[in-house]
Design an enzyme around this catalytic site. Structure first.
Site, PDB file in Angstrom:
ATOM      1  N   HIS A  41      29.412  45.047  41.234  1.00  0.00           N
ATOM      2  CA  HIS A  41      30.335  43.916  41.102  1.00  0.00           C
ATOM      3  C   HIS A  41      31.702  44.380  40.585  1.00  0.00           C
ATOM      4  CE1 HIS A  41      31.643  40.179  38.792  1.00  0.00           C
ATOM      5  NE2 HIS A  41      31.508  39.741  40.028  1.00  0.00           N
ATOM      6  N   HIS A  83      40.574  40.283  41.188  1.00  0.00           N
ATOM      7  CA  HIS A  83      39.777  39.080  40.987  1.00  0.00           C
ATOM      8  C   HIS A  83      40.635  37.842  40.749  1.00  0.00           C
ATOM      9  CE1 HIS A  83      37.575  36.052  38.629  1.00  0.00           C
ATOM     10  NE2 HIS A  83      36.552  36.373  39.402  1.00  0.00           N
ATOM     11  N   GLN A 187      31.775  37.080  51.608  1.00  0.00           N
ATOM     12  CA  GLN A 187      31.332  35.985  50.732  1.00  0.00           C
ATOM     13  C   GLN A 187      32.536  35.136  50.360  1.00  0.00           C
ATOM     14  OE1 GLN A 187      30.773  37.393  46.707  1.00  0.00           O
ATOM     15  NE2 GLN A 187      31.842  39.281  47.148  1.00  0.00           N
TER      16      GLN A 187
END
Ligand code: G3P
Ligand code: CA
Length: 292
Positions: A41, A83, A187
């Protein structure tokens, strides 16, 4: 009764597919059967500054099957690995990504914050790390690696999906062979973004991310819909239970919860039947999987 029949049919299908070298939606790396995917991740982001090349390299070294990459887009239309929609947390810059050009973002230090926040893992070489573009990540790691890419805030970045697919195409990640081996999973929390990608190329495996504030229940109707465009779902792991996992698996969908960092949670989720998970500690998940 309908549920029992569905489970029975899925079982028969799964057994047939296993013989053929495929699972019911699970991914098999390079011909090897892998029933639980280890997704690094933001790279091995417990140990190195998230979404930097050292973090991705460490994710590989720590046996992550996939490197997870969150995408934002600069003012001048470059996809970068980051992110947040803002620069503040993971660089020495400030403000929104889409208010800055790539050249401006390339001036920033994307590593020093990690040394300050995590002195136990600090390294001098993290100082001055650059924010990588998606292009640079794929160039650096190459087409033989596996990438789990998230379209972040796609409503803020019109054209993000087109740029993503063009970049993947240029890097040989959308060939029949690459698709069959699932070298890329895409995703998003945005259903619209996934549907757009599915429209552009229905062969790309997609994962619908889900967020729950309270203990999660997932209805057949929702799973029936997700099945029409995605191969799996990714919920926050704390809100799911064994029944949730069973429902998703009964639909033949993969289930990759995020972000699981404790061995006890990893073991519990594996026992419930998840087919992978996101972790900042791919080394821990590797140990758990090896020990089974
Ligand atoms: O992509 C899975 C997980 O990463 C979603 O949450 O906020 O870490 O991108 P976030
Ligand atoms: Ca993510």
């Amino acid at each position: 009764m309908r549920k029992m029949l569905r489970r029975l049919l899925k079982g028969v299908t799964a057994a047939g597919l296993l013989v053929a070298g495929f699972s019911s939606g699970s991914v098999f790396a390079d011909g090897k059967t892998k029933d639980v995917l280890n997704v690094a991740h933001r790279g091995a982001s417990a140990y190195a500054p998230e979404h930097t090349l050292p973090s991705y390299e460490l994710g590989e070294q720590m046996k992550g099957d996939y490197i997870e990459i969150d995408l934002q887009m600069t003012q001048d239309g470059h996809l970068i690995a980051m992110h947040d929609e803002t620069l503040d947390r993971t660089t020495d810059g400030t403000g929104r990504v889409n208010d800055h050009t790539l050249a401006e973002i390339k001036e920033l230090d994307a590593g020093s914050w990690f040394n300050e926040a995590h002195p136990e893992y600090a390294k001098p070489e993290y100082v001055g790390l650059k924010v990588p573009t998606l292009e640079e990540v794929l160039d650096h790691l190459g087409p033989n690696k596996k990438y789990y890419i998230e379209t972040k805030a796609p409503e803020v970045y019109p054209g993000m999906e087109e740029k993503l697919l063009a970049t993947l195409e240029r890097h040989g990640l959308l060939t029949d062979k690459a698709l069959a081996k699932r070298h890329v999973l895409i995703q998003s929390f945005s259903r619209e973004s996934l549907l757009k990608i599915h429209d552009m190329n229905p062969d790309i495996p997609l994962v619908q991310l889900l967020w729950y504030d309270t203990p999660a229940v997932i209805e057949d109707a929702e799973l029936d819909h997700i099945e029409t465009y995605a191969v799996g779902v990714g919920p926050n792991y704390k809100m799911i239970d064994r029944e949730y996992v069973q429902n998703v698996r009964d639909h033949g969908l993969d289930l990759h919860p995020y972000t699981v960092n404790k061995k006890a949670d990893m073991k519990k989720l594996i026992d419930w039947g998840v087919t992978g998970m996101f972790t900042n500690h791919p080394d821990r998940l590797h140990e758990v999987l090896k020990g089974r």
